[in-house]
Design a protein around this motif. Structure first.
Motif, PDB file in Angstrom:
ATOM      1  N   THR A 136       0.826  -1.211   0.000  1.00 34.17           N
ATOM      2  CA  THR A 136       0.000   0.000   0.000  1.00 34.17           C
ATOM      3  C   THR A 136       0.857   1.256   0.000  1.00 34.17           C
ATOM      4  OG1 THR A 136      -0.113   0.096   2.415  1.00 34.17           O
ATOM      5  CG2 THR A 136      -1.812  -1.204   1.282  1.00 34.17           C
ATOM      6  N   GLY A 137       2.170   1.076   0.016  1.00 37.43           N
ATOM      7  CA  GLY A 137       3.062   2.219   0.164  1.00 37.43           C
ATOM      8  C   GLY A 137       3.311   2.565   1.616  1.00 37.43           C
ATOM      9  N   HIS A 138       2.900   1.682   2.523  1.00 40.64           N
ATOM     10  CA  HIS A 138       3.098   2.000   3.937  1.00 40.64           C
ATOM     11  C   HIS A 138       4.553   1.826   4.347  1.00 40.64           C
ATOM     12  CE1 HIS A 138       3.458  -2.135   5.540  1.00 40.64           C
ATOM     13  NE2 HIS A 138       2.391  -2.478   4.837  1.00 40.64           N
ATOM     14  N   ILE A 139       4.983   2.678   5.260  1.00 40.64           N
ATOM     15  CA  ILE A 139       6.291   2.575   5.904  1.00 40.64           C
ATOM     16  C   ILE A 139       6.024   2.478   7.397  1.00 40.64           C
ATOM     17  CG2 ILE A 139       7.807   3.591   4.163  1.00 40.64           C
ATOM     18  CD1 ILE A 139       7.388   6.315   5.428  1.00 40.64           C
ATOM     19  N   LYS A 202       6.786  -5.151  -5.696  1.00 41.91           N
ATOM     20  CA  LYS A 202       7.047  -3.835  -5.120  1.00 41.91           C
ATOM     21  C   LYS A 202       7.423  -2.801  -6.185  1.00 41.91           C
ATOM     22  CE  LYS A 202       6.363  -5.251  -0.926  1.00 41.91           C
ATOM     23  NZ  LYS A 202       7.405  -5.373   0.083  1.00 41.91           N
ATOM     24  N   ALA A 203       7.560  -3.211  -7.424  1.00 45.40           N
ATOM     25  CA  ALA A 203       8.087  -2.320  -8.467  1.00 45.40           C
ATOM     26  C   ALA A 203       7.207  -1.095  -8.692  1.00 45.40           C
ATOM     27  CB  ALA A 203       8.276  -3.096  -9.772  1.00 45.40           C
ATOM     28  N   GLU A 204       5.910  -1.306  -8.830  1.00 45.34           N
ATOM     29  CA  GLU A 204       5.020  -0.180  -9.143  1.00 45.34           C
ATOM     30  C   GLU A 204       4.896   0.774  -7.966  1.00 45.34           C
ATOM     31  OE1 GLU A 204       3.223   2.239 -11.487  1.00 45.34           O
ATOM     32  OE2 GLU A 204       3.662   0.239 -12.307  1.00 45.34           O
ATOM     33  N   ILE A 205       4.720   0.236  -6.752  1.00 47.48           N
ATOM     34  CA  ILE A 205       4.553   1.113  -5.593  1.00 47.48           C
ATOM     35  C   ILE A 205       5.861   1.821  -5.266  1.00 47.48           C
ATOM     36  CG2 ILE A 205       5.065  -0.637  -3.824  1.00 47.48           C
ATOM     37  CD1 ILE A 205       2.404   2.198  -3.685  1.00 47.48           C
ATOM     38  N   LEU A 206       6.982   1.208  -5.541  1.00 44.14           N
ATOM     39  CA  LEU A 206       8.270   1.859  -5.298  1.00 44.14           C
ATOM     40  C   LEU A 206       8.416   3.063  -6.217  1.00 44.14           C
ATOM     41  CD1 LEU A 206      10.881   1.689  -3.625  1.00 44.14           C
ATOM     42  CD2 LEU A 206      11.869   0.314  -5.462  1.00 44.14           C
ATOM     43  N   TYR A 207       8.082   2.871  -7.495  1.00 41.80           N
ATOM     44  CA  TYR A 207       8.135   3.996  -8.441  1.00 41.80           C
ATOM     45  C   TYR A 207       7.168   5.097  -8.022  1.00 41.80           C
ATOM     46  CZ  TYR A 207       7.113   6.807 -12.547  1.00 41.80           C
ATOM     47  OH  TYR A 207       6.907   7.872 -13.397  1.00 41.80           O
ATOM     48  N   GLU A 208       5.957   4.720  -7.674  1.00 42.52           N
ATOM     49  CA  GLU A 208       4.946   5.701  -7.282  1.00 42.52           C
ATOM     50  C   GLU A 208       5.391   6.480  -6.050  1.00 42.52           C
ATOM     51  OE1 GLU A 208       0.146   5.800  -6.205  1.00 42.52           O
ATOM     52  OE2 GLU A 208       1.124   3.924  -6.806  1.00 42.52           O
ATOM     53  N   SER A 209       6.030   5.787  -5.112  1.00 39.73           N
ATOM     54  CA  SER A 209       6.476   6.423  -3.873  1.00 39.73           C
ATOM     55  C   SER A 209       7.604   7.419  -4.109  1.00 39.73           C
ATOM     56  CB  SER A 209       6.923   5.365  -2.867  1.00 39.73           C
ATOM     57  OG  SER A 209       5.857   4.517  -2.498  1.00 39.73           O
ATOM     58  N   LEU A 210       8.525   7.067  -4.990  1.00 40.93           N
ATOM     59  CA  LEU A 210       9.720   7.890  -5.189  1.00 40.93           C
ATOM     60  C   LEU A 210       9.561   8.961  -6.253  1.00 40.93           C
ATOM     61  CD1 LEU A 210      12.504   5.160  -4.939  1.00 40.93           C
ATOM     62  CD2 LEU A 210      11.426   6.480  -3.110  1.00 40.93           C
ATOM     63  N   PHE A 211       8.619   8.760  -7.174  1.00 42.87           N
ATOM     64  CA  PHE A 211       8.504   9.695  -8.294  1.00 42.87           C
ATOM     65  C   PHE A 211       7.088  10.228  -8.518  1.00 42.87           C
ATOM     66  CE2 PHE A 211      12.203   7.051  -9.079  1.00 42.87           C
ATOM     67  CZ  PHE A 211      13.173   8.003  -9.360  1.00 42.87           C
ATOM     68  N   GLY A 212       6.119   9.746  -7.759  1.00 42.63           N
ATOM     69  CA  GLY A 212       4.754  10.233  -7.887  1.00 42.63           C
ATOM     70  C   GLY A 212       4.501  11.412  -6.981  1.00 42.63           C
ATOM     71  N   ILE A 214       3.514  13.618  -3.778  1.00 43.25           N
ATOM     72  CA  ILE A 214       3.683  13.431  -2.341  1.00 43.25           C
ATOM     73  C   ILE A 214       2.307  13.539  -1.706  1.00 43.25           C
ATOM     74  CG2 ILE A 214       4.719  14.331  -0.232  1.00 43.25           C
ATOM     75  CD1 ILE A 214       7.004  15.431  -1.982  1.00 43.25           C
ATOM     76  N   THR A 215       1.834  12.418  -1.185  1.00 45.59           N
ATOM     77  CA  THR A 215       0.471  12.361  -0.665  1.00 45.59           C
ATOM     78  C   THR A 215       0.376  11.320   0.445  1.00 45.59           C
ATOM     79  OG1 THR A 215      -1.793  11.668  -1.215  1.00 45.59           O
ATOM     80  CG2 THR A 215      -0.054  10.809  -2.615  1.00 45.59           C
ATOM     81  N   PRO A 216      -0.437  11.575   1.467  1.00 46.98           N
ATOM     82  CA  PRO A 216      -0.615  10.573   2.525  1.00 46.98           C
ATOM     83  C   PRO A 216      -1.304   9.314   2.036  1.00 46.98           C
ATOM     84  CG  PRO A 216      -2.110  12.420   2.842  1.00 46.98           C
ATOM     85  CD  PRO A 216      -1.155  12.822   1.768  1.00 46.98           C
ATOM     86  N   GLU A 217      -1.874   9.366   0.821  1.00 43.91           N
ATOM     87  CA  GLU A 217      -2.446   8.162   0.233  1.00 43.91           C
ATOM     88  C   GLU A 217      -1.357   7.171  -0.172  1.00 43.91           C
ATOM     89  OE1 GLU A 217      -5.553   7.164   0.011  1.00 43.91           O
ATOM     90  OE2 GLU A 217      -6.248   8.965   1.058  1.00 43.91           O
ATOM     91  N   VAL A 218      -0.115   7.667  -0.298  1.00 39.88           N
ATOM     92  CA  VAL A 218       1.064   6.828  -0.525  1.00 39.88           C
ATOM     93  C   VAL A 218       2.095   7.268   0.517  1.00 39.88           C
ATOM     94  CG1 VAL A 218       2.821   6.048  -2.165  1.00 39.88           C
ATOM     95  CG2 VAL A 218       0.560   6.733  -3.002  1.00 39.88           C
ATOM     96  N   PRO A 219       2.015   6.725   1.736  1.00 32.22           N
ATOM     97  CA  PRO A 219       2.824   7.237   2.838  1.00 32.22           C
ATOM     98  C   PRO A 219       4.316   7.355   2.539  1.00 32.22           C
ATOM     99  CG  PRO A 219       1.175   5.729   3.661  1.00 32.22           C
ATOM    100  CD  PRO A 219       1.097   5.654   2.167  1.00 32.22           C
TER     101      PRO A 219
END
Length: 250
Positions: A136-139, A202-212, A214-219
């Motif tokens: 989910t993009g959670h950390i 994890k490939a798609e969420i990793l890209y979204e997290s680092l380059f998408g 900045i939103t709490p929907e992707v922590p």
């Protein structure tokens, strides 16, 4: 942000362990923020190997873990107290009094959160925070939300997180529905952040997290504004980044 691609899980683990061992060697009394789950296991295994060879000494290290399931005693085989002891602490010379994991049995989780945040502050903050990343993009267990929650707090786990963690339990029904997690404040307050990721899932969420956005929907996207983040992933986890932002990979 530095992004490294390793050929496989073993190489990823070795690279991440090298960064942690360097931190401890340069500052023997480092405060390490530690993570659980399947991804960090190889990192801990490599650090144990180097400890046994005399290459790194954990005597003065202090540690604070990201999270713990609500309702699980430290002796429970799926608690993160147990995970850390069995997979790392009992194999090195860290002083157990210097290791800290949130109390999943706390009756007053708000008070436990305040206690844990004060503890981190009393240690001078975190020198290096190890993170994995959830589907989910959670950390930690900071799940997608309407806002970034700064303090250590109780969180309701998303179904995707429950499904992903069910493999560690006898059945999906046994997976706790709540956890207490270090908040975004303490994670972002760490002097250094080390994020590890492996596998195509994890490939798609990793890209979204680092380059998408900045939103709490992707922590994990909040890490884009941290001044010192290193990301280490295997080739499968880096696939989308390599396709869309190849120049970003060191």
């Amino acid at each position: 942000m530095k992004i490294f691609s390793a050929p496989d899980y073993t190489a990823m683990s070795r690279k991440a362990a090298n960064l942690i061992s360097a931190q401890v060697i340069l500052k023997p009394d480092s405060v390490l923020g530690l993570a659980t789950g399947s991804t960090p296991l190889g990192v801990y295994s490599q650090l144990i190997d180097w400890y046994e060879k005399g290459d790194v000494d954990f005597t003065k290290v202090r540690s604070v873990n990201l999270d713990e399931y609500c309702g699980l005693a430290p002796e429970h085989e799926q608690s993160y107290h147990y995970y850390m002891k069995e997979n790392f602490f009992k194999h090195i010379n860290i002083q157990m009094v210097n290791t800290h994991v949130p109390d999943g049995l706390a009756k007053d989780v708000t008070a436990e959160g305040h206690r844990y945040d004060k503890l981190i502050d009393s240690l001078g903050g975190i020198d290096l925070q190890l993170l994995g990343i959830g589907n989910t993009g959670h950390i930690g267990f900071n799940e997608p939300s309407e806002s970034f929650i700064k303090e250590t707090h109780r969180v309701t786990l998303k179904q995707k997180t429950i499904d992903a963690n069910a493999r560690f339990f006898a059945s999906k029904e046994e997976v706790p529905r709540y956890a207490v997690t270090m908040g975004i404040g303490a994670i972002m307050g760490a002097k250094k952040v080390l994020l590890v990721a492996n596998g195509a899932g994890k490939a798609e969420i990793l890209y979204e997290s680092l380059f998408g956005p900045i939103t709490p929907e992707v922590p994990a996207s909040i890490l884009q504004v941290h001044p010192d983040v290193t990301v280490v992933g295997d080739e499968a986890a880096m696939a989308v980044i390599r396709e869309k932002c190849p120049s970003a990979i060191d």
